[in-house]
Enzyme design. Structure first.
Site, PDB file in Angstrom:
ATOM      1  CB  CYS A   1      14.668  93.628 -72.144  1.00  0.00           C
ATOM      2  SG  CYS A   1      15.043  91.950 -71.654  1.00  0.00           S
TER       3      CYS A   1
ATOM      4  CG  HIS B   1      13.940  96.012 -68.803  1.00  0.00           C
ATOM      5  ND1 HIS B   1      12.881  95.125 -68.776  1.00  0.00           N
ATOM      6  CD2 HIS B   1      15.072  95.270 -68.863  1.00  0.00           C
ATOM      7  CE1 HIS B   1      13.367  93.895 -68.812  1.00  0.00           C
ATOM      8  NE2 HIS B   1      14.682  93.946 -68.862  1.00  0.00           N
TER       9      HIS B   1
ATOM     10  CG  ASN C   1      14.365  90.742 -67.112  1.00  0.00           C
ATOM     11  OD1 ASN C   1      13.475  91.069 -67.895  1.00  0.00           O
ATOM     12  ND2 ASN C   1      15.656  90.898 -67.380  1.00  0.00           N
TER      13      ASN C   1
HETATM   14  O1  UT7 Z   1      16.846  92.116 -69.408  1.00  0.00           O
HETATM   15  C1  UT7 Z   1      17.986  92.582 -70.062  1.00  0.00           C
HETATM   16  C2  UT7 Z   1      18.823  93.314 -69.153  1.00  0.00           C
HETATM   17  N1  UT7 Z   1      19.467  92.398 -68.212  1.00  0.00           N
HETATM   18  C3  UT7 Z   1      20.077  92.901 -67.187  1.00  0.00           C
HETATM   19  O2  UT7 Z   1      20.024  94.101 -67.004  1.00  0.00           O
HETATM   20  C4  UT7 Z   1      20.903  92.009 -66.288  1.00  0.00           C
HETATM   21  C5  UT7 Z   1      22.173  92.731 -65.956  1.00  0.00           C
HETATM   22  N2  UT7 Z   1      23.058  92.011 -65.017  1.00  0.00           N
HETATM   23  C6  UT7 Z   1      22.725  91.812 -63.744  1.00  0.00           C
HETATM   24  O3  UT7 Z   1      21.648  92.133 -63.325  1.00  0.00           O
HETATM   25  C7  UT7 Z   1      23.771  91.218 -62.831  1.00  0.00           C
HETATM   26  O4  UT7 Z   1      25.021  91.227 -63.492  1.00  0.00           O
HETATM   27  C8  UT7 Z   1      23.443  89.782 -62.355  1.00  0.00           C
HETATM   28  C9  UT7 Z   1      22.274  89.825 -61.391  1.00  0.00           C
HETATM   29  C10 UT7 Z   1      23.103  88.910 -63.548  1.00  0.00           C
HETATM   30  C11 UT7 Z   1      24.618  89.173 -61.621  1.00  0.00           C
HETATM   31  O5  UT7 Z   1      24.994  90.000 -60.525  1.00  0.00           O
HETATM   32  P1  UT7 Z   1      26.534  90.361 -60.288  1.00  0.00           P
HETATM   33  O6  UT7 Z   1      26.601  91.194 -59.086  1.00  0.00           O
HETATM   34  O7  UT7 Z   1      27.040  90.944 -61.585  1.00  0.00           O
HETATM   35  O8  UT7 Z   1      27.151  88.962 -59.967  1.00  0.00           O
HETATM   36  P2  UT7 Z   1      28.368  88.232 -60.671  1.00  0.00           P
HETATM   37  O9  UT7 Z   1      27.983  87.749 -62.002  1.00  0.00           O
HETATM   38  O10 UT7 Z   1      29.572  89.119 -60.542  1.00  0.00           O
HETATM   39  O11 UT7 Z   1      28.575  86.992 -59.712  1.00  0.00           O
HETATM   40  C12 UT7 Z   1      29.023  87.191 -58.359  1.00  0.00           C
HETATM   41  C13 UT7 Z   1      29.056  85.843 -57.675  1.00  0.00           C
HETATM   42  C14 UT7 Z   1      29.741  84.751 -58.484  1.00  0.00           C
HETATM   43  O12 UT7 Z   1      30.454  83.918 -57.578  1.00  0.00           O
HETATM   44  P3  UT7 Z   1      32.051  84.078 -57.406  1.00  0.00           P
HETATM   45  O13 UT7 Z   1      32.598  83.848 -58.778  1.00  0.00           O
HETATM   46  O14 UT7 Z   1      32.249  85.466 -56.917  1.00  0.00           O
HETATM   47  O15 UT7 Z   1      32.374  83.024 -56.426  1.00  0.00           O
HETATM   48  C15 UT7 Z   1      28.588  83.960 -59.032  1.00  0.00           C
HETATM   49  O16 UT7 Z   1      28.919  82.608 -59.287  1.00  0.00           O
HETATM   50  O17 UT7 Z   1      27.716  85.402 -57.460  1.00  0.00           O
HETATM   51  C16 UT7 Z   1      27.592  84.063 -57.914  1.00  0.00           C
HETATM   52  N3  UT7 Z   1      26.231  83.834 -58.361  1.00  0.00           N
HETATM   53  C17 UT7 Z   1      25.253  83.339 -57.569  1.00  0.00           C
HETATM   54  N4  UT7 Z   1      25.264  82.951 -56.287  1.00  0.00           N
HETATM   55  C18 UT7 Z   1      24.102  82.512 -55.774  1.00  0.00           C
HETATM   56  C19 UT7 Z   1      25.696  84.095 -59.581  1.00  0.00           C
HETATM   57  N5  UT7 Z   1      24.399  83.764 -59.597  1.00  0.00           N
HETATM   58  C20 UT7 Z   1      24.089  83.308 -58.359  1.00  0.00           C
HETATM   59  C21 UT7 Z   1      22.922  82.828 -57.761  1.00  0.00           C
HETATM   60  N6  UT7 Z   1      22.986  82.437 -56.473  1.00  0.00           N
HETATM   61  N7  UT7 Z   1      21.754  82.757 -58.430  1.00  0.00           N
END
Ligand code: UT7
Length: 325
Positions: free
Chosen positions: A119, A252, A282
């Site tokens: 990225c 980005h 993204n």
């Molecule tokens: O391009 C390179 C750079 N990439 C990035 O910058 C990405 C960086 N990371 C992020 O943008 C975020 O970390 C994510 C969008 C990937 C995830 O967001 P988050 O707030 O960090 O969520 P999380 O991983 O802490 O997950 C929170 C909850 C989890 O459920 P529990 O364990 O709390 O019950 C996940 O299972 O959200 C759940 N979850 C979803 N729920 C519905 C994860 N993905 C989804 C989904 N739909 N698609």
């Protein structure tokens, strides 16, 4: 006289197939993968992304974006003397997508190569092109970010498959007596390979390892918010500028929360941040030139504006480019 590199034209393209979050929910439901528009919008800011049709490759998107950038710059393909394509989704293992693009543009002879910094790829590519122009090696470069991340997605993994999309953006970068690119800053730390990767590879006619995208989102998030502030400040310092000089921040486009956090840390009002992640998702190395082109065509980024471009991604890689448009 000092020699600079200046963007003289921008172009971009998105594949026609647009999938809203509701489309993703419907597509994933039969697999037993549960997601929602609310979760995606709240956690990422993404509302839609574009996916290519079968048989379309990164070079095809790159051709469209490049032709639009050359038209905007008033430059003929025959005048181009350097092509750099930033991509992690090349048409082939080799030759480079840049070589395929060169041929599709009907030109030959100039140096062409791909940059693989995921990225951050467009920031790396622009930095290399800037150096080659300032050194006198090139005069009119095509710098392209083109990605087809839809082909790397694991549609059984809701934590990644809703985040990415396909597209391409390009700029024509020309030698100039007036700046242009004011300063650049690029970095990497390979110890973080595992937090964002596609671990598979081709061996003996087979794919070994998993050829689908893996991401530890929280680890990437934490690293991203730190390095995006650091690299912006480093580029400003190199150029002898301050955050007050920035007219537009084009980070980005991965997650609106990362972009807002970067703007807050730099004390920039949110209306100076170009946001396309809501409509594009993204698109990895394509996200910055896509966002730049959209902002230019909407009349937001204008000639003379000072623009901070920032990338961060797999590798772990990060960097920024400060320029006068
Ligand atoms: O391009 C390179 C750079 N990439 C990035 O910058 C990405 C960086 N990371 C992020 O943008 C975020 O970390 C994510 C969008 C990937 C995830 O967001 P988050 O707030 O960090 O969520 P999380 O991983 O802490 O997950 C929170 C909850 C989890 O459920 P529990 O364990 O709390 O019950 C996940 O299972 O959200 C759940 N979850 C979803 N729920 C519905 C994860 N993905 C989804 C989904 N739909 N698609």
């Amino acid at each position: 006289m000092t020699r600079y590199a200046r963007i003289t034209g921008t172009g971009s393209t998105l594949p026609p197939q647009r999938l809203t979050n509701a489309d993703m929910v419907a597509m994933l439901a039969p697999r037993g993968v549960d997601t929602s528009d609310e979760w995606i919008v709240e956690r990422t800011g993404i509302r839609a992304r574009h996916f290519v049709a079968e048989g379309v490759y990164a070079s095809d998107l790159a051709v469209e974006a490049s032709q639009r950038a050359m038209t905007a710059a008033g430059v003929e393909p025959s005048e181009i003397d350097l092509i750099i394509v930033a991509t992690s989704t090349p048409d082939m293992v080799f030759p480079s997508t840049a070589a395929i693009l060169q041929h599709k543009l009907g030109i030959a002879g100039c140096p062409v190569f791909d940059v693989q910094a995921v990225c951050s790829g467009f920031i790396y590519a622009l930095t290399v092109a800037d150096s080659l122009i300032r050194s006198g090696t090139a005069n009119k470069a095509l710098v392209v970010g083109s990605e087809i991340f839809s082909r790397l997605l694991d549609f059984n993994d809701r934590t990644t498959c809703v985040l990415f999309g396909d597209g391409a953006g390009a700029v024509v970068l020309e030698s100039s007596d007036v700046p242009g690119i004011l300063a650049t800053d690029i970095h990497a730390d390979g110890k973080h390979t595992g937090i964002l990767c596609v671990p598979g590879h081709v061996s003996g006619g087979q794919i070994l390892g998993d050829p689908l995208l893996k991401m530890d989102g929280q680890a990437v998030f934490k690293l991203a918010v730190g390095v995006l502030e650091d690299t912006a400040r480093a580029t400003l310092a190199k150029a002898g500028k301050t955050t007050q000089d920035i007219d537009w921040l084009i980070p980005h486009q991965a997650n609106i929360r990362i972009m807002h956090s970067t703007a807050r840390k730099l004390k920039l009002p949110l209306d100076k941040v170009v946001v396309t992640v809501d409509q594009h998702g993204n698109t990895s190395a394509a996200s910055i030139p896509l966002a730049l082109d959209h902002a230019v065509r909407l009349g937001r980024v204008k000639k003379g504006d000072t623009v901070m471009l920032e990338g961060v991604g797999g590798g772990f890689t990060w960097g920024s480019v400060l320029l006068d448009f």
